[in-house]
Structures are given as structure tokens and as C-alpha cells.
Design a protein around this motif. Sequence first.
Motif, PDB file in Angstrom:
ATOM      1  N   LEU A  41       0.826  -1.206   0.000  1.00 48.62           N
ATOM      2  CA  LEU A  41       0.000   0.000   0.000  1.00 48.62           C
ATOM      3  C   LEU A  41       0.861   1.257   0.000  1.00 48.62           C
ATOM      4  O   LEU A  41       0.598   2.202  -0.748  1.00 48.62           O
ATOM      5  N   GLY A  42       1.914   1.280   0.825  1.00 46.25           N
ATOM      6  CA  GLY A  42       2.796   2.441   0.873  1.00 46.25           C
ATOM      7  C   GLY A  42       3.503   2.685  -0.442  1.00 46.25           C
ATOM      8  O   GLY A  42       3.677   3.833  -0.872  1.00 46.25           O
ATOM      9  N   THR A  43       3.914   1.631  -1.117  1.00 47.69           N
ATOM     10  CA  THR A  43       4.566   1.774  -2.417  1.00 47.69           C
ATOM     11  C   THR A  43       3.595   2.323  -3.444  1.00 47.69           C
ATOM     12  O   THR A  43       3.953   3.167  -4.269  1.00 47.69           O
ATOM     13  N   ALA A  44       2.356   1.849  -3.392  1.00 49.45           N
ATOM     14  CA  ALA A  44       1.366   2.299  -4.367  1.00 49.45           C
ATOM     15  C   ALA A  44       0.981   3.762  -4.153  1.00 49.45           C
ATOM     16  O   ALA A  44       0.785   4.506  -5.105  1.00 49.45           O
ATOM     17  N   VAL A  45       0.901   4.199  -2.912  1.00 52.43           N
ATOM     18  CA  VAL A  45       0.413   5.554  -2.621  1.00 52.43           C
ATOM     19  C   VAL A  45       1.530   6.584  -2.654  1.00 52.43           C
ATOM     20  O   VAL A  45       1.364   7.680  -3.202  1.00 52.43           O
ATOM     21  N   TYR A  46       2.691   6.264  -2.090  1.00 57.48           N
ATOM     22  CA  TYR A  46       3.743   7.257  -1.928  1.00 57.48           C
ATOM     23  C   TYR A  46       4.905   7.098  -2.888  1.00 57.48           C
ATOM     24  O   TYR A  46       5.970   7.659  -2.673  1.00 57.48           O
ATOM     25  N   GLY A  47       4.735   6.340  -3.949  1.00 60.65           N
ATOM     26  CA  GLY A  47       5.797   6.178  -4.931  1.00 60.65           C
ATOM     27  C   GLY A  47       5.974   7.435  -5.762  1.00 60.65           C
ATOM     28  O   GLY A  47       5.145   8.354  -5.744  1.00 60.65           O
ATOM     29  N   PRO A  48       7.064   7.520  -6.534  1.00 63.13           N
ATOM     30  CA  PRO A  48       7.335   8.723  -7.314  1.00 63.13           C
ATOM     31  C   PRO A  48       6.307   8.979  -8.412  1.00 63.13           C
ATOM     32  O   PRO A  48       5.985  10.121  -8.702  1.00 63.13           O
ATOM     33  N   ALA A  49       5.788   7.934  -9.023  1.00 57.70           N
ATOM     34  CA  ALA A  49       4.769   8.093 -10.064  1.00 57.70           C
ATOM     35  C   ALA A  49       3.564   7.243  -9.658  1.00 57.70           C
ATOM     36  O   ALA A  49       3.658   6.020  -9.562  1.00 57.70           O
ATOM     37  N   TYR A  50       2.450   7.892  -9.421  1.00 62.65           N
ATOM     38  CA  TYR A  50       1.286   7.203  -8.865  1.00 62.65           C
ATOM     39  C   TYR A  50       0.734   6.130  -9.800  1.00 62.65           C
ATOM     40  O   TYR A  50       0.422   5.038  -9.362  1.00 62.65           O
ATOM     41  N   PRO A  52       2.054   4.160 -12.433  1.00 64.71           N
ATOM     42  CA  PRO A  52       2.774   2.882 -12.512  1.00 64.71           C
ATOM     43  C   PRO A  52       2.815   2.127 -11.182  1.00 64.71           C
ATOM     44  O   PRO A  52       2.793   0.896 -11.172  1.00 64.71           O
ATOM     45  N   GLN A  53       2.860   2.854 -10.072  1.00 73.56           N
ATOM     46  CA  GLN A  53       2.878   2.192  -8.770  1.00 73.56           C
ATOM     47  C   GLN A  53       1.550   1.477  -8.511  1.00 73.56           C
ATOM     48  O   GLN A  53       1.525   0.377  -7.972  1.00 73.56           O
ATOM     49  N   LEU A  54       0.469   2.114  -8.886  1.00 77.05           N
ATOM     50  CA  LEU A  54      -0.849   1.502  -8.700  1.00 77.05           C
ATOM     51  C   LEU A  54      -1.002   0.269  -9.588  1.00 77.05           C
ATOM     52  O   LEU A  54      -1.540  -0.758  -9.152  1.00 77.05           O
ATOM     53  N   VAL A  55      -0.517   0.354 -10.809  1.00 80.92           N
ATOM     54  CA  VAL A  55      -0.562  -0.798 -11.712  1.00 80.92           C
ATOM     55  C   VAL A  55       0.296  -1.934 -11.152  1.00 80.92           C
ATOM     56  O   VAL A  55      -0.099  -3.100 -11.180  1.00 80.92           O
ATOM     57  N   GLY A  56       1.458  -1.602 -10.609  1.00 80.55           N
ATOM     58  CA  GLY A  56       2.322  -2.616 -10.008  1.00 80.55           C
ATOM     59  C   GLY A  56       1.662  -3.299  -8.826  1.00 80.55           C
ATOM     60  O   GLY A  56       1.765  -4.520  -8.660  1.00 80.55           O
ATOM     61  N   ALA A  57       0.982  -2.524  -7.990  1.00 79.75           N
ATOM     62  CA  ALA A  57       0.269  -3.110  -6.847  1.00 79.75           C
ATOM     63  C   ALA A  57      -0.864  -4.012  -7.323  1.00 79.75           C
ATOM     64  O   ALA A  57      -1.102  -5.079  -6.754  1.00 79.75           O
ATOM     65  N   ALA A  58      -1.557  -3.599  -8.369  1.00 74.83           N
ATOM     66  CA  ALA A  58      -2.642  -4.417  -8.906  1.00 74.83           C
ATOM     67  C   ALA A  58      -2.098  -5.712  -9.502  1.00 74.83           C
ATOM     68  O   ALA A  58      -2.684  -6.787  -9.307  1.00 74.83           O
ATOM     69  N   VAL A  59      -0.969  -5.636 -10.195  1.00 79.27           N
ATOM     70  CA  VAL A  59      -0.363  -6.832 -10.778  1.00 79.27           C
ATOM     71  C   VAL A  59       0.103  -7.784  -9.672  1.00 79.27           C
ATOM     72  O   VAL A  59      -0.071  -9.004  -9.767  1.00 79.27           O
ATOM     73  N   ALA A  60       0.683  -7.238  -8.604  1.00 77.67           N
ATOM     74  CA  ALA A  60       1.132  -8.086  -7.483  1.00 77.67           C
ATOM     75  C   ALA A  60      -0.043  -8.787  -6.824  1.00 77.67           C
ATOM     76  O   ALA A  60       0.026  -9.980  -6.508  1.00 77.67           O
ATOM     77  N   THR A  61      -1.129  -8.070  -6.621  1.00 83.79           N
ATOM     78  CA  THR A  61      -2.315  -8.675  -6.008  1.00 83.79           C
ATOM     79  C   THR A  61      -2.932  -9.720  -6.935  1.00 83.79           C
ATOM     80  O   THR A  61      -3.355 -10.785  -6.478  1.00 83.79           O
ATOM     81  N   LEU A  62      -2.964  -9.446  -8.230  1.00 82.53           N
ATOM     82  CA  LEU A  62      -3.483 -10.412  -9.195  1.00 82.53           C
ATOM     83  C   LEU A  62      -2.608 -11.669  -9.231  1.00 82.53           C
ATOM     84  O   LEU A  62      -3.130 -12.790  -9.293  1.00 82.53           O
ATOM     85  N   ALA A  63      -1.291 -11.497  -9.169  1.00 78.21           N
ATOM     86  CA  ALA A  63      -0.388 -12.651  -9.156  1.00 78.21           C
ATOM     87  C   ALA A  63      -0.630 -13.505  -7.917  1.00 78.21           C
ATOM     88  O   ALA A  63      -0.635 -14.745  -7.994  1.00 78.21           O
ATOM     89  N   TRP A  64      -0.834 -12.866  -6.774  1.00 82.24           N
ATOM     90  CA  TRP A  64      -1.130 -13.615  -5.550  1.00 82.24           C
ATOM     91  C   TRP A  64      -2.432 -14.391  -5.712  1.00 82.24           C
ATOM     92  O   TRP A  64      -2.514 -15.565  -5.375  1.00 82.24           O
TER      93      TRP A  64
END
Length: 87
Positions: A41-50, A52-64
Motif C-alpha cells: 500500500l505504501g509503495t502504491a500511494v507514496y511512490g514517485p509516479a502514482y 505505474p505504482q498503482l498498476v504494479g500493486a494491482a499486478v502483485a495482487t493479481l499474481a497472488w
Amino acid sequence: MAEELAVFRRYLARGHPAGAPLRLVFLLNVLLLGLWNLLLLGTAVYGPAYGPQLVGAAVATLAWYLTYQGWYRARWSPGRPGAGLFL
């Protein structure tokens, strides 16, 4: 979190004792899972570019999700965590 902790439920349902070592492992497991969710959650919200970070979090959750609901349930997979511990 329930997927990871299901092993403990099966162990206790068999009447095995929940001694101090098992409680410690359970607590550490819960803490690590909570930390993973907090870091994601912290990476998705406070990353440098919102975006791509949100897409990365979604991909990680989908992979899980695909790992636990798809691959672990397939006939050719090694099985879910703790599979085969209790016959």
C-alpha cells in the motif's frame, strides 16, 4: 491472510497443542503478512509516479490471487502451503 494461516487451523483441529513455539510462529506469520500489505500500500500511494505504482500493486495482487486460486489448485502443482502435512 486466511490462505496462509489455514495450516494452523488444520493443525489445531486435530487436537494438537498450541504451545509457545506455535504461537510465536503464528504471530510472526501474521506480522509478516501485515507488513507485506502495508509495504504494498505504501509503495502504491507514496511512490514517485502514482500510475505505474498503482498498476504494479494491482499486478502483485493479481499474481497472488492467481497463485492461490489457480496454480495451487491445479493437478500438476506442488499444492498449497502446508499441503500433505495432515493426512
